[in-house]
Design a protein around this motif. Sequence first.
Motif, PDB file in Angstrom:
ATOM      1  N   ALA A 170      -5.640   8.638 -11.706  1.00 39.50           N
ATOM      2  CA  ALA A 170      -5.661   9.006 -10.290  1.00 39.50           C
ATOM      3  C   ALA A 170      -4.490   9.907  -9.917  1.00 39.50           C
ATOM      4  N   TYR A 171      -3.338   9.746 -10.567  1.00 43.49           N
ATOM      5  CA  TYR A 171      -2.176  10.580 -10.227  1.00 43.49           C
ATOM      6  C   TYR A 171      -2.280  11.998 -10.793  1.00 43.49           C
ATOM      7  N   LYS A 172      -3.316  12.246 -11.597  1.00 47.07           N
ATOM      8  CA  LYS A 172      -3.558  13.606 -12.085  1.00 47.07           C
ATOM      9  C   LYS A 172      -4.540  14.362 -11.197  1.00 47.07           C
ATOM     10  N   MET A 173      -5.349  13.621 -10.441  1.00 47.25           N
ATOM     11  CA  MET A 173      -6.428  14.235  -9.656  1.00 47.25           C
ATOM     12  C   MET A 173      -6.360  13.718  -8.220  1.00 47.25           C
ATOM     13  N   THR A 174      -5.311  14.062  -7.517  1.00 52.76           N
ATOM     14  CA  THR A 174      -5.113  13.580  -6.157  1.00 52.76           C
ATOM     15  C   THR A 174      -5.942  14.380  -5.147  1.00 52.76           C
ATOM     16  N   ASN A 175      -6.028  13.834  -3.937  1.00 50.02           N
ATOM     17  CA  ASN A 175      -6.675  14.516  -2.801  1.00 50.02           C
ATOM     18  C   ASN A 175      -8.121  14.908  -3.081  1.00 50.02           C
ATOM     19  N   ASP A 176      -8.813  14.059  -3.842  1.00 51.60           N
ATOM     20  CA  ASP A 176     -10.250  14.256  -4.098  1.00 51.60           C
ATOM     21  C   ASP A 176     -10.532  15.631  -4.688  1.00 51.60           C
ATOM     22  N   PHE A 177      -9.626  16.107  -5.552  1.00 49.11           N
ATOM     23  CA  PHE A 177      -9.769  17.472  -6.047  1.00 49.11           C
ATOM     24  C   PHE A 177     -11.041  17.670  -6.862  1.00 49.11           C
ATOM     25  N   ALA A 234       0.830  -1.205   0.000  1.00 48.49           N
ATOM     26  CA  ALA A 234       0.000   0.000   0.000  1.00 48.49           C
ATOM     27  C   ALA A 234       0.862   1.251   0.000  1.00 48.49           C
ATOM     28  N   VAL A 235       2.001   1.195   0.670  1.00 50.31           N
ATOM     29  CA  VAL A 235       2.899   2.357   0.721  1.00 50.31           C
ATOM     30  C   VAL A 235       3.474   2.642  -0.664  1.00 50.31           C
ATOM     31  N   ALA A 236       3.907   1.586  -1.369  1.00 48.20           N
ATOM     32  CA  ALA A 236       4.468   1.760  -2.710  1.00 48.20           C
ATOM     33  C   ALA A 236       3.420   2.284  -3.679  1.00 48.20           C
ATOM     34  N   ILE A 237       2.204   1.753  -3.570  1.00 50.91           N
ATOM     35  CA  ILE A 237       1.142   2.204  -4.474  1.00 50.91           C
ATOM     36  C   ILE A 237       0.759   3.649  -4.177  1.00 50.91           C
ATOM     37  N   ALA A 238       0.716   4.022  -2.901  1.00 52.42           N
ATOM     38  CA  ALA A 238       0.423   5.417  -2.550  1.00 52.42           C
ATOM     39  C   ALA A 238       1.459   6.342  -3.176  1.00 52.42           C
ATOM     40  N   ASP A 239       2.704   5.916  -3.176  1.00 52.16           N
ATOM     41  CA  ASP A 239       3.762   6.719  -3.794  1.00 52.16           C
ATOM     42  C   ASP A 239       3.583   6.767  -5.311  1.00 52.16           C
ATOM     43  N   ASN A 240       3.206   5.626  -5.899  1.00 54.25           N
ATOM     44  CA  ASN A 240       3.009   5.565  -7.349  1.00 54.25           C
ATOM     45  C   ASN A 240       1.849   6.437  -7.822  1.00 54.25           C
ATOM     46  N   PHE A 241       0.897   6.672  -6.930  1.00 51.34           N
ATOM     47  CA  PHE A 241      -0.271   7.458  -7.315  1.00 51.34           C
ATOM     48  C   PHE A 241      -0.285   8.834  -6.653  1.00 51.34           C
ATOM     49  N   SER A 242       0.894   9.296  -6.259  1.00 51.94           N
ATOM     50  CA  SER A 242       1.008  10.664  -5.765  1.00 51.94           C
ATOM     51  C   SER A 242       0.955  11.626  -6.943  1.00 51.94           C
ATOM     52  N   ASP A 243       0.922  12.904  -6.658  1.00 56.65           N
ATOM     53  CA  ASP A 243       0.737  13.940  -7.675  1.00 56.65           C
ATOM     54  C   ASP A 243       1.757  13.819  -8.808  1.00 56.65           C
ATOM     55  N   LEU A 244       1.250  13.700 -10.043  1.00 58.76           N
ATOM     56  CA  LEU A 244       2.139  13.599 -11.199  1.00 58.76           C
ATOM     57  C   LEU A 244       2.995  14.853 -11.341  1.00 58.76           C
ATOM     58  N   PHE A 250     -11.934   0.430 -16.108  1.00 58.25           N
ATOM     59  CA  PHE A 250     -10.766   0.167 -15.249  1.00 58.25           C
ATOM     60  C   PHE A 250     -10.326   1.443 -14.537  1.00 58.25           C
ATOM     61  N   ILE A 251     -10.265   2.533 -15.288  1.00 60.19           N
ATOM     62  CA  ILE A 251      -9.859   3.818 -14.710  1.00 60.19           C
ATOM     63  C   ILE A 251     -10.866   4.282 -13.675  1.00 60.19           C
ATOM     64  N   GLU A 252     -12.163   4.116 -13.984  1.00 58.94           N
ATOM     65  CA  GLU A 252     -13.211   4.534 -13.046  1.00 58.94           C
ATOM     66  C   GLU A 252     -13.122   3.752 -11.741  1.00 58.94           C
ATOM     67  N   LYS A 253     -12.977   2.431 -11.827  1.00 58.76           N
ATOM     68  CA  LYS A 253     -12.889   1.617 -10.611  1.00 58.76           C
ATOM     69  C   LYS A 253     -11.682   2.006  -9.775  1.00 58.76           C
ATOM     70  N   LEU A 254     -10.584   2.293 -10.437  1.00 61.58           N
ATOM     71  CA  LEU A 254      -9.378   2.692  -9.725  1.00 61.58           C
ATOM     72  C   LEU A 254      -9.560   4.039  -9.047  1.00 61.58           C
ATOM     73  N   ARG A 255     -10.191   4.990  -9.744  1.00 64.45           N
ATOM     74  CA  ARG A 255     -10.430   6.310  -9.168  1.00 64.45           C
ATOM     75  C   ARG A 255     -11.333   6.223  -7.943  1.00 64.45           C
ATOM     76  N   GLN A 256     -12.282   5.294  -7.949  1.00 67.89           N
ATOM     77  CA  GLN A 256     -13.238   5.203  -6.854  1.00 67.89           C
ATOM     78  C   GLN A 256     -12.778   4.284  -5.728  1.00 67.89           C
ATOM     79  N   ALA A 257     -11.655   3.602  -5.919  1.00 66.16           N
ATOM     80  CA  ALA A 257     -11.146   2.698  -4.887  1.00 66.16           C
ATOM     81  C   ALA A 257     -10.528   3.500  -3.744  1.00 66.16           C
ATOM     82  N   SER A 258     -11.034   3.292  -2.537  1.00 63.64           N
ATOM     83  CA  SER A 258     -10.479   4.013  -1.385  1.00 63.64           C
ATOM     84  C   SER A 258      -9.082   3.514  -1.038  1.00 63.64           C
ATOM     85  N   ASP A 259      -8.823   2.247  -1.336  1.00 62.80           N
ATOM     86  CA  ASP A 259      -7.490   1.659  -1.127  1.00 62.80           C
ATOM     87  C   ASP A 259      -7.060   1.044  -2.447  1.00 62.80           C
ATOM     88  N   LYS A 260      -6.177   1.716  -3.149  1.00 65.12           N
ATOM     89  CA  LYS A 260      -5.795   1.268  -4.488  1.00 65.12           C
ATOM     90  C   LYS A 260      -5.023  -0.045  -4.482  1.00 65.12           C
TER      91      LYS A 260
END
Length: 448
Positions: A188-195, A17-27, A261-271
């Motif tokens: 998801a990495y383009k629209m972080t923090n529920d923007f 989860a830590v690695a994925i959080a980093d992978n999906f941080s702000d582009l 696929f993109i929609e499910k990923l965007r809506q996943a609370s835990d990627k």
Amino acid sequence: MTTQQAKPALQTGQMSAVAIADNFSDLHPPFSTLQAMAESNRCLYCYDAPCVTACPTSIDIPSFIRKISTGNPDGAAKTILSANIMGGTCARACPTEVLCEQACVRNVAEDEAVEIGSLQRYAVDHLMARNLPHPFKRAEATGKKIAVIGAGPAGLSCAHRAAMLGHDVTVFEAKPKPGGLNEYGLAAYKMTNDFAQREVEFLLGIGGITIEYGKALGRDMTLADVKSSFDAVFVGVGLGATNNLGLAGEAASGVDDAIDFIEKLRQASDKSTMPVGNSVVVIGGGNTAIDAAVQAKRLGAEEVTLVYRRGPEHMSATEFEQELAKINGVIVRYWAKPVEIKANGRLMGMVFEKTTLDASGKLAGTGETFEVKTDQVLKAIGQKIKTDDLAGMEIAGGKIVVDENYQTTAAGIFAGGDCIKSGEDLTVQSVEDGKCAAIAIDAFLKNA
């Protein structure tokens, strides 16, 4: 000696989860105040600036950048938002490299374009973070009611401008959340923090706008129903259907639409719980294909192959997006089209035929094929409009026909966004369509 067990087709937990959080941080990490000041001072504040012409919403770019340079980011944000109420999303996801920044006079070999997108984000984020009263006021109430179908960029832009003009707006949205493409269709990495949701909340701050969720055109209501209860209607339904490959086995488990696929990923609370294949094939050449491929790789797929039927110069994805895919380890194969899906209970592989251009410039198969082993295929081969919901409106080339005032062939019904042909299918163009349509609707109601 033990036999190595094959991994299941789709897995979760490919990475921590830590690695994925980093992978999906702000582009694109946001500018600090110091960076914004330094970058804003690079602008030459051109008269008749080409960057303004290149922006579909015609933001006064030199003006807002000058305000940043003089320590007035909130004033800069108001300049931006007066032209583009969704300037925050556009600053994050707009292909500025082929629009305003490409047109920048500093974009020459010995220099670099001013980072207009990052400056725009800095200004809008600064204003939104302060929770000030909404920067725009409503005009005197007109007593007119406008229905907006679809809470995507076009619909929300139309609703905001119509509310500014004093009309009461009801937005009908099929999904449980507003935002359309901004909420469901961007990486998801383009629209972080529920923007996307924070931007909608900000937009609704003008007042006079109500959103009703779970209301789909054609399922829960008809255009005739809506029109009978409102003085005017704006249709911003986007492109709700996807194209198919037309191959046997397309319904096999593991063959999905990239947009889903993109929609499910965007809506996943835990990627980290999002399942992904070990060997993923993405078919397509647009930004959706890139978003799907890069995100599959960042979820932990061992191998991701993007296959496109033509060459890189023909892809609708920008050079930046194409390079992003390669940097993330996506294998890109050009000049190949899918001809067979191999499945036996579950997906096993895809067969592609190499392509070329014939003497007339048309795409043609060469007869030479190759196979890619895969356990997940993501189709990003384009979307289309659901025409069965649009009775009474002329459809041509898969788009709703509108006149110069965004009015359809059905009286009192207007349309904009990806469902019409007004420019590139981009958020920024949809925002412009919605804004201009609201102004046209206002004129229509005054003359009614």
